[in-house]
Motif scaffolding. Structure first.
Motif, PDB file in Angstrom:
ATOM      1  N   GLU A 104       0.834  -1.203   0.000  1.00 58.84           N
ATOM      2  CA  GLU A 104       0.000   0.000   0.000  1.00 58.84           C
ATOM      3  C   GLU A 104       0.871   1.258   0.000  1.00 58.84           C
ATOM      4  O   GLU A 104       0.517   2.268  -0.616  1.00 58.84           O
ATOM      5  N   HIS A 105       1.991   1.188   0.684  1.00 55.67           N
ATOM      6  CA  HIS A 105       2.875   2.356   0.775  1.00 55.67           C
ATOM      7  C   HIS A 105       3.470   2.717  -0.592  1.00 55.67           C
ATOM      8  O   HIS A 105       3.467   3.886  -0.988  1.00 55.67           O
ATOM      9  N   LEU A 106       3.954   1.720  -1.317  1.00 51.20           N
ATOM     10  CA  LEU A 106       4.579   1.987  -2.613  1.00 51.20           C
ATOM     11  C   LEU A 106       3.549   2.190  -3.720  1.00 51.20           C
ATOM     12  O   LEU A 106       3.784   2.958  -4.661  1.00 51.20           O
ATOM     13  N   ASP A 107       2.400   1.499  -3.616  1.00 57.81           N
ATOM     14  CA  ASP A 107       1.313   1.625  -4.599  1.00 57.81           C
ATOM     15  C   ASP A 107       1.849   1.498  -6.026  1.00 57.81           C
ATOM     16  O   ASP A 107       1.648   2.368  -6.878  1.00 57.81           O
ATOM     17  N   LEU A 108       2.518   0.394  -6.297  1.00 61.89           N
ATOM     18  CA  LEU A 108       3.176   0.194  -7.582  1.00 61.89           C
ATOM     19  C   LEU A 108       2.183  -0.154  -8.692  1.00 61.89           C
ATOM     20  O   LEU A 108       1.170  -0.821  -8.457  1.00 61.89           O
ATOM     21  N   THR A 109       2.491   0.272  -9.891  1.00 56.96           N
ATOM     22  CA  THR A 109       1.724  -0.137 -11.073  1.00 56.96           C
ATOM     23  C   THR A 109       2.182  -1.538 -11.474  1.00 56.96           C
ATOM     24  O   THR A 109       3.255  -1.994 -11.063  1.00 56.96           O
ATOM     25  N   PRO A 110       1.409  -2.241 -12.309  1.00 57.38           N
ATOM     26  CA  PRO A 110       1.851  -3.560 -12.762  1.00 57.38           C
ATOM     27  C   PRO A 110       3.237  -3.536 -13.421  1.00 57.38           C
ATOM     28  O   PRO A 110       4.041  -4.452 -13.194  1.00 57.38           O
ATOM     29  N   ASP A 111       3.521  -2.517 -14.215  1.00 59.95           N
ATOM     30  CA  ASP A 111       4.845  -2.437 -14.842  1.00 59.95           C
ATOM     31  C   ASP A 111       5.942  -2.257 -13.788  1.00 59.95           C
ATOM     32  O   ASP A 111       7.032  -2.833 -13.906  1.00 59.95           O
ATOM     33  N   GLN A 112       5.662  -1.475 -12.759  1.00 63.51           N
ATOM     34  CA  GLN A 112       6.649  -1.282 -11.694  1.00 63.51           C
ATOM     35  C   GLN A 112       6.843  -2.573 -10.880  1.00 63.51           C
ATOM     36  O   GLN A 112       7.960  -2.880 -10.456  1.00 63.51           O
ATOM     37  N   ILE A 113       5.761  -3.312 -10.673  1.00 60.26           N
ATOM     38  CA  ILE A 113       5.870  -4.604  -9.980  1.00 60.26           C
ATOM     39  C   ILE A 113       6.725  -5.560 -10.801  1.00 60.26           C
ATOM     40  O   ILE A 113       7.597  -6.266 -10.264  1.00 60.26           O
ATOM     41  N   ARG A 114       6.503  -5.557 -12.115  1.00 55.92           N
ATOM     42  CA  ARG A 114       7.287  -6.437 -12.990  1.00 55.92           C
ATOM     43  C   ARG A 114       8.781  -6.094 -12.928  1.00 55.92           C
ATOM     44  O   ARG A 114       9.633  -6.972 -12.851  1.00 55.92           O
TER      45      ARG A 114
END
Length: 353
Positions: free
Chosen positions: A331-341
């Motif tokens: 929740e803190h980072l709230d990454l997008t799918p591309d950022q998670i990848r």
């Protein structure tokens, strides 16, 4: 006058030893849990029957109830069956599903519950939570802590090693959960119960740093103690915060998105913990967790439990929805799918090096 101490909800007795089952009746009598021997014993329809044959002669006053599955319907059925029978206590003899069903049933009828774990798959063996399947998937229900905890190491050894490995992953994930709790305190001011955090962290560190393996009595004792300590930590805090953070959110996402393909709870939360620690920049801790998971033959990459990288990214992206209101590194980072990848690619590269 200030309050100088507080009462801690915990079992009145914890017996972790070889041959502990052989003296179950004596332990319950000595602790005044059941002097009469009038007990309701819940078992599975499989391995539970073998244990019933072994224990029936030493528990002549017990009535035996087979539990069909780990659903709330089974818990209600068990509660209805034992209601009004004047039992001293309800005994759960089995793995996590049997224990959770029995915890809920005992709470429903107001009887003390004795947890006799036949495997070490997760920290629910001594927790104040019953996790049960329901019409909406799976729910967690607050229940009293077991009044007694018995773990026979000889019986645990007879269970498939994958159950022990699952418990390892679940306990090690405490370290990620505590880091999430402290992050929420720093960002949102969420109170952290220092005693609960200390117990859960100690449990995780004990398993993480023990040199033994699944066939070692000394290691099994430490793992069993760690699972019990984690359950007590949850009782102290009043919720699952000491043991559940981003690691468990990721696992819950796998369960919800791929219910027919999900791996064991411990495998998923262990992997989730290593990845979550990487997300927070704790590269050394992430690497140590991954190293220990590998040593115990637990997965550190989603492909090792049958999930593609795309499915892992989907699970991590969905994970915050599984625990609304809980604040973790996700929740803190709230990454997008591309950022998670991208984060996953860096994680995979780092732990391989």
């Amino acid at each position: 006058m200030p309050v100088l101490t507080r009462l801690i909800p915990s079992p009145v007795v914890v017996d972790i030893s070889r041959g502990a089952l052989d003296d179950l009746a004596g332990l319950l009598a000595d602790q005044r849990i059941s002097s009469s021997g009038k007990l309701a014993v819940a078992i599975s329809g499989g391995s539970g029957r073998t244990l019933r044959e072994r224990l029936s002669p030493v528990l002549p006053g017990a009535d035996w109830y087979e539990v069909a599955d780990g659903t709330i319907d089974s818990a209600v059925t068990l509660a209805d069956a034992i209601k009004g029978q004047r039992y001293d206590a309800v005994v759960a003899l089995g793995g996590g599903k049997i224990i959770d069903v029995t915890k809920y049933a005992a709470a429903r009828v107001g009887l003390p519950m004795v947890s006799v774990a036949t495997n070490l798959a997760h920290d629910g063996i001594c927790s104040p939570v019953a996790t049960l399947d329901n019409d909406n998937g799976r729910g967690s229900y607050g229940v009293p802590t077991p009044i007694a905890m018995v773990i026979d190491l000889d019986v645990v050894r007879e269970a498939p090693p994958r159950f022990i490995r699952s418990g390892i992953g679940d306990t090690v994930s405490n370290l990620s959960a505590i880091a999430d709790w402290e992050l929420s305190h720093e960002i949102n001011g969420e109170p952290v119960d220092g005693l609960a955090a200390a117990m859960a962290r100690t449990a995780g560190e004990a398993v993480l740093r023990h040199p033994g393996g699944v066939g070692d009595d000394a290691f099994l004792t430490v793992l069993a103690e760690a699972l019990v300590l984690t359950g007590i930590a949850m009782s102290i805090s009043g919720d699952t915060r000491p043991s559940s953070g981003a690691c468990h959110e990721i696992s819950h996402a796998f369960d919800l998105l791929h219910p027919q393909r999900a791996a064991s709870h411990g495998e998923q939360v262990g992997l989730g913990a290593a990845f979550a620690m990487h997300l927070r920049g704790a590269t050394e801790a992430s690497g140590l967790i991954a190293e220990v998971l590998r040593r115990h033959e637990l997965p550190v990459l989603p492909t090792e439990i049958g999930f593609t990288v795309d499915e892992f990214v989907e699970a991590v992206n969905y994970a915050p929805q599984t625990r609304p209101g809980r604040f973790t590194i996700l929740e803190h980072l709230d990454l997008t799918p591309d950022q998670i990848r991208d984060a996953y690619a860096d994680y995979a590269k780092t732990i391989r090096s």
